[in-house]
Design a protein around this motif. Structure first.
Motif, mmCIF file in Angstrom:
data_model
loop_
_atom_site.group_PDB
_atom_site.id
_atom_site.type_symbol
_atom_site.label_atom_id
_atom_site.label_comp_id
_atom_site.label_asym_id
_atom_site.label_seq_id
_atom_site.Cartn_x
_atom_site.Cartn_y
_atom_site.Cartn_z
ATOM 1 N N THR A 249 106.484 49.428 7.974
ATOM 2 C CA THR A 249 106.859 48.047 8.814
ATOM 3 C C THR A 249 108.118 47.697 8.050
ATOM 4 N N GLU A 252 108.247 44.613 6.100
ATOM 5 C CA GLU A 252 107.796 43.385 6.715
ATOM 6 C C GLU A 252 106.004 43.060 6.318
ATOM 7 N N ALA A 274 102.104 40.286 6.158
ATOM 8 C CA ALA A 274 103.094 39.661 6.199
ATOM 9 C C ALA A 274 102.744 38.111 5.913
#
Ligand SMILES: [Zn+2]
Length: 361
Positions: A249, A252, A274
């Motif tokens: 990711t 993130e 997140a």
């Protein structure tokens, strides 16, 4: 009909706890008669769930003898008083092929009135609280039978309901996952895990699956995993997932962590989520008591969500989605009803990807 007499049926009966070879016997049992508002279904195929393994081990301990089994498909062959009208409302008649909603609610409490039947205080599960599907026939409330999706054969239809409906509720009702979000699926080769991968793929949602060994990677990708993190089974299990999610990711994190493992997945999920992320679980197979990690909870504004089974709304939404996208649940293996002990051992070995199915007729 495959029974020896009109009044008997073959059934896998739990008579003790522990080893499947001694705890389970396959024998003739009285053919159940449907009561008021109930229907009888001649089971053609049934599925195993981890619930059956837990019950066999006495966690929870249920009154015995007990016919287990929450999942099944079969033909409606008898109806109790008032049941025909309930079936007719949904276009089902005697002789139709149906799948079964394993969740049973009282129909009278506030939760039931609101439609969120899985919050019913008197919620019961087929095969846990009442006789289940690992038999040639089962009796259940007429509101719990649904037309079997036509694109599914009996094995796949038997494999559908408990895990897919549980998975549906976790993803869409509880975690409210959106199409642009990413879902981390812990222990993805399980029944709920494979269902989550299939539902997310059909909905266009990106998934990251975790699995212990390389041997299941291809199967998970086929089912819809966009990424697979191989964890091994060492103590760095959770660290590997956190690092893998960070890589995938770009730092993130994921919006949703989808779990049934419990303890081992809790803390790494909080790290991998997140800000504003949601952890949702339907189980705690590795243990119930992780560190709470409250600082991370408020700082990242996380939501920790529990989910159990599915409401009638969830089941109806799931079935419509399965029909629309022609989703076929993954069947790992099939066993004859007489070989129920071997089926239990196979499920317990964790060697499978997807569902273990009993062919009843
Ligand atoms: Zn209720």
């Amino acid at each position: 009909m495959a029974t020896n007499s009109t009044d008997l049926m073959r059934a896998a009966v739990l008579v003790g706890e522990g080893d499947p070879d001694t705890a389970l016997v396959v024998r003739d049992e009285p053919l159940p008669e449907p009561g008021i508002g109930q229907v009888r279904v001649r089971v053609t195929a049934a599925a195993l769930n981890h619930l059956d393994v837990w019950i066999r081990k006495g966690l929870p301990s249920v009154p015995k003898p007990r016919i287990m089994g929450a999942d099944g498909v079969g033909i409606v062959d008898a109806v109790g008083a008032g049941a025909e009208a309930v079936l007719a409302e949904r276009g089902i008649s005697v002789g139709d092929r149906v799948v079964l909603d394993p969740g049973m609610s009282c129909g009278a409490c506030r939760a039931c009135a609101s439609g969120d039947t899985s919050l019913c205080r008197h919620f019961q599960v087929l095969g846990e609280h009442v006789a289940g599907t690992h038999a040639e026939a089962v009796v259940l409330p007429a509101v719990g039978v649904h037309a079997a999706p036509a694109h599914l054969d009996d094995d796949a239809a038997a494999a559908l309901m408990l895990t897919s409906a549980t998975s549906w509720r976790m993803l869409f009702t509880r975690a409210q996952v959106q199409v642009h979000e990413r879902v981390l699926v812990w222990g993805a080769s399980s029944g709920v895990g494979t269902a989550a991968l299939q539902l997310c793929r059909a909905a266009g949602i990106e998934t990251i699956a975790t699995t212990r060994g390389e041997d299941k990677v291809d199967a998970l990708r086929e089912l819809g995993a966009d990424h697979v993190i191989v964890t091994g089974s060492g103590e760095d299990f959770g660290d590997r997932v956190v690092a893998g999610v960070e890589d995938i990711t770009g730092g993130e994190g994921v919006e949703v962590a989808f779990d049934h493992l419990g303890k081992v997945a809790w803390e790494p999920s909080m790290l991998a989520l997140a800000r504003g992320g949601r952890y949702v679980t339907c189980g705690a197979s590795t243990g119930p008591m992780p560190r709470a990690f409250i600082t991370r909870l408020f700082w990242k504004q996380l939501s920790m969500l529990g989910s159990t089974m599915a409401s009638r709304h969830d089941v109806e939404a799931l079935l419509a989605f399965v029909r629309r996208h022609e989703i076929v649940p993954r069947v790992d293996s099939t066993f004859a009803l007489e070989d129920v002990a071997a089926a239990h051992r196979h499920l317990e070995s964790a060697a499978q990807v997807g569902k273990v199915v009993l062919r009843v007729r």
